[in-house]
Design a protein around this motif. Structure first.
Motif, PDB file in Angstrom:
ATOM      1  N   TRP A   1       0.842  -1.189   0.000  1.00 43.24           N
ATOM      2  CA  TRP A   1       0.000   0.000   0.000  1.00 43.24           C
ATOM      3  C   TRP A   1       0.879   1.242   0.000  1.00 43.24           C
ATOM      4  CZ3 TRP A   1      -0.747  -4.530   2.370  1.00 43.24           C
ATOM      5  CH2 TRP A   1      -1.998  -5.156   2.258  1.00 43.24           C
ATOM      6  N   VAL A   2       0.609   2.148  -0.910  1.00 43.36           N
ATOM      7  CA  VAL A   2       1.376   3.390  -0.997  1.00 43.36           C
ATOM      8  C   VAL A   2       0.842   4.396   0.015  1.00 43.36           C
ATOM      9  CG1 VAL A   2       2.007   5.341  -2.456  1.00 43.36           C
ATOM     10  CG2 VAL A   2       1.914   3.040  -3.431  1.00 43.36           C
ATOM     11  N   SER A   3       1.749   5.050   0.702  1.00 38.66           N
ATOM     12  CA  SER A   3       1.373   6.177   1.562  1.00 38.66           C
ATOM     13  C   SER A   3       2.114   7.423   1.093  1.00 38.66           C
ATOM     14  CB  SER A   3       1.700   5.885   3.029  1.00 38.66           C
ATOM     15  OG  SER A   3       3.080   5.656   3.205  1.00 38.66           O
ATOM     16  N   ARG A   4       1.540   8.574   1.388  1.00 39.11           N
ATOM     17  CA  ARG A   4       2.104   9.839   0.907  1.00 39.11           C
ATOM     18  C   ARG A   4       2.327  10.786   2.067  1.00 39.11           C
ATOM     19  NH1 ARG A   4      -0.802  14.008  -3.409  1.00 39.11           N
ATOM     20  NH2 ARG A   4       0.762  15.667  -3.277  1.00 39.11           N
ATOM     21  N   ARG A   5       3.471  11.441   2.044  1.00 35.53           N
ATOM     22  CA  ARG A   5       3.759  12.499   3.008  1.00 35.53           C
ATOM     23  C   ARG A   5       4.316  13.678   2.243  1.00 35.53           C
ATOM     24  NH1 ARG A   5       7.466  11.957   8.506  1.00 35.53           N
ATOM     25  NH2 ARG A   5       6.979  14.044   9.329  1.00 35.53           N
ATOM     26  N   LYS A   6       3.513  14.704   2.129  1.00 36.99           N
ATOM     27  CA  LYS A   6       3.815  15.845   1.259  1.00 36.99           C
ATOM     28  C   LYS A   6       4.018  15.342  -0.165  1.00 36.99           C
ATOM     29  CE  LYS A   6       5.617  18.732   4.974  1.00 36.99           C
ATOM     30  NZ  LYS A   6       6.766  19.523   5.477  1.00 36.99           N
ATOM     31  N   GLU A   7       5.198  15.517  -0.731  1.00 39.83           N
ATOM     32  CA  GLU A   7       5.446  15.069  -2.101  1.00 39.83           C
ATOM     33  C   GLU A   7       6.262  13.782  -2.157  1.00 39.83           C
ATOM     34  OE1 GLU A   7       3.902  16.420  -4.648  1.00 39.83           O
ATOM     35  OE2 GLU A   7       2.980  17.731  -3.157  1.00 39.83           O
ATOM     36  N   ASN A   8       6.344  13.086  -1.024  1.00 39.31           N
ATOM     37  CA  ASN A   8       7.121  11.856  -0.949  1.00 39.31           C
ATOM     38  C   ASN A   8       6.198  10.645  -0.790  1.00 39.31           C
ATOM     39  OD1 ASN A   8       9.682  13.212  -1.021  1.00 39.31           O
ATOM     40  ND2 ASN A   8       9.331  13.819   1.102  1.00 39.31           N
ATOM     41  N   TYR A   9       6.593   9.530  -1.400  1.00 38.02           N
ATOM     42  CA  TYR A   9       5.765   8.334  -1.417  1.00 38.02           C
ATOM     43  C   TYR A   9       6.583   7.137  -0.896  1.00 38.02           C
ATOM     44  CZ  TYR A   9       2.985  11.251  -4.511  1.00 38.02           C
ATOM     45  OH  TYR A   9       2.247  12.287  -5.043  1.00 38.02           O
ATOM     46  N   SER A  10       5.914   6.284  -0.161  1.00 38.35           N
ATOM     47  CA  SER A  10       6.609   5.110   0.356  1.00 38.35           C
ATOM     48  C   SER A  10       5.650   3.940   0.449  1.00 38.35           C
ATOM     49  CB  SER A  10       7.230   5.396   1.728  1.00 38.35           C
ATOM     50  OG  SER A  10       6.227   5.609   2.703  1.00 38.35           O
TER      51      SER A  10
END
Length: 284
Positions: free
Chosen positions: A262-271
């Motif tokens: 599952w992709v998560s996003r923090r500002k413009e970063n993805y992990s």
């Protein structure tokens, strides 16, 4: 009460204690007995210095009546007991605030036909409840069918192992390999075709479990995570607590890798958080 009667009553209480321990302990656990300095007998599911492990026949496992199948991995048992199937994840069904994911209804309907209105047996692992206070279990039919495993075999569920719950992990991973090779269920659905991992910042991402492919170019570590870096904006996070499961991360560098999760996003970063090696697949 005379002395013999007291001895009988005490023996019954000890027996009830042993039975309770067997009912509450994990299926692999033993029951240990020891006598203290005052001559009192004790029982525990944990070994003690000088304790003797009892060789007791396993009690017949209790069966539970399934009132409702919510979706492919969540049940309601009689007594208002909610159960989350361990080691797997199925696509979401349509809800009040969410759209259905491809394959969600198929997994739910398959499970409904198998066990709704029937009895099942539960097997537990290290953790008994999740943060929603649902029981975590492997679910078996009266005939002995392992439903978690069958859902994966049919391509209706994917493997999702959350340490420290590793029971049946190897069997689940092998079942997933077979389902993928045969393109059963979600492994043939367009929604789950692998996408380029570097396209996520440009094209965005879809919620839910997905497959991404790319080449990690660096490894970074922090106190909590080790990271496989694909770009400045995209990375895979592996908890340090589970890092030993993966071996040396260097073996993934500069190689084509499929990441599942599952992709998560923090500002413009993805992990993508990966807790178990089943979430990574080297492509040859």
């Amino acid at each position: 009460m005379n002395a013999p009667a007291r001895m009988v009553a005490a023996g019954k209480l000890l027996l009830l204690g042993v039975l309770a321990l067997l009912a509450l302990a994990p299926s692999e656990a033993g029951v240990f007995r020891w006598i203290d300095s005052a001559g009192h007998t004790h029982y525990s599911d944990r070994p003690q210095p000088g304790a003797q492990e009892l060789k007791l026949n396993k009690l017949a496992a209790p069966y539970y009546y399934v009132q409702r199948v919510y979706d492919g991995d969540t049940l309601l048992l009689k007594g208002d007991i909610r159960v989350r199937l361990l080691g797997i994840d199925t696509p979401e069904i349509e809800g009040r605030y969410r759209l259905e994911q491809a394959g969600g209804s198929s997994a739910r309907d398959w499970l409904r036909q198998r066990i709704e209105g029937q009895k099942v047996r539960l097997e537990f692992d290290q953790e008994r409840h999740d943060h929603y206070q649902r029981l975590l279990a492997h679910v078996f039919t009266v005939g002995g069918e392992h439903l978690n495993l069958l859902l994966v075999e049919e391509g209706l569920a994917v493997v999702s192992i959350f340490p420290p719950n590793f029971k049946y992990g190897t069997q689940l991973a092998r079942a997933q390999d077979r389902a993928e090779a045969d393109r059963r269920g979600l492994w043939s659905m367009p929604d789950y075709v692998p996408q380029p991992i570097l396209a996520i910042p440009r094209e965005g991402y879809q919620r839910g479990w997905r497959r991404y492919q790319g080449t990690p170019v660096a490894i970074r570590s922090s106190r909590k995570y080790a990271r496989l870096v694909f770009s400045k904006q995209v990375e895979v996070r592996i908890p340090q607590a589970q890092l030993d499961l993966f071996g040396k991360l260097e073996r993934y560098l500069e190689k084509q890798l499929e990441v599942r999760g599952w992709v998560s996003r923090r500002k413009e970063n993805y992990s993508i958080l990966v807790r178990h090696p089943s979430g990574l697949k080297l492509l040859f």
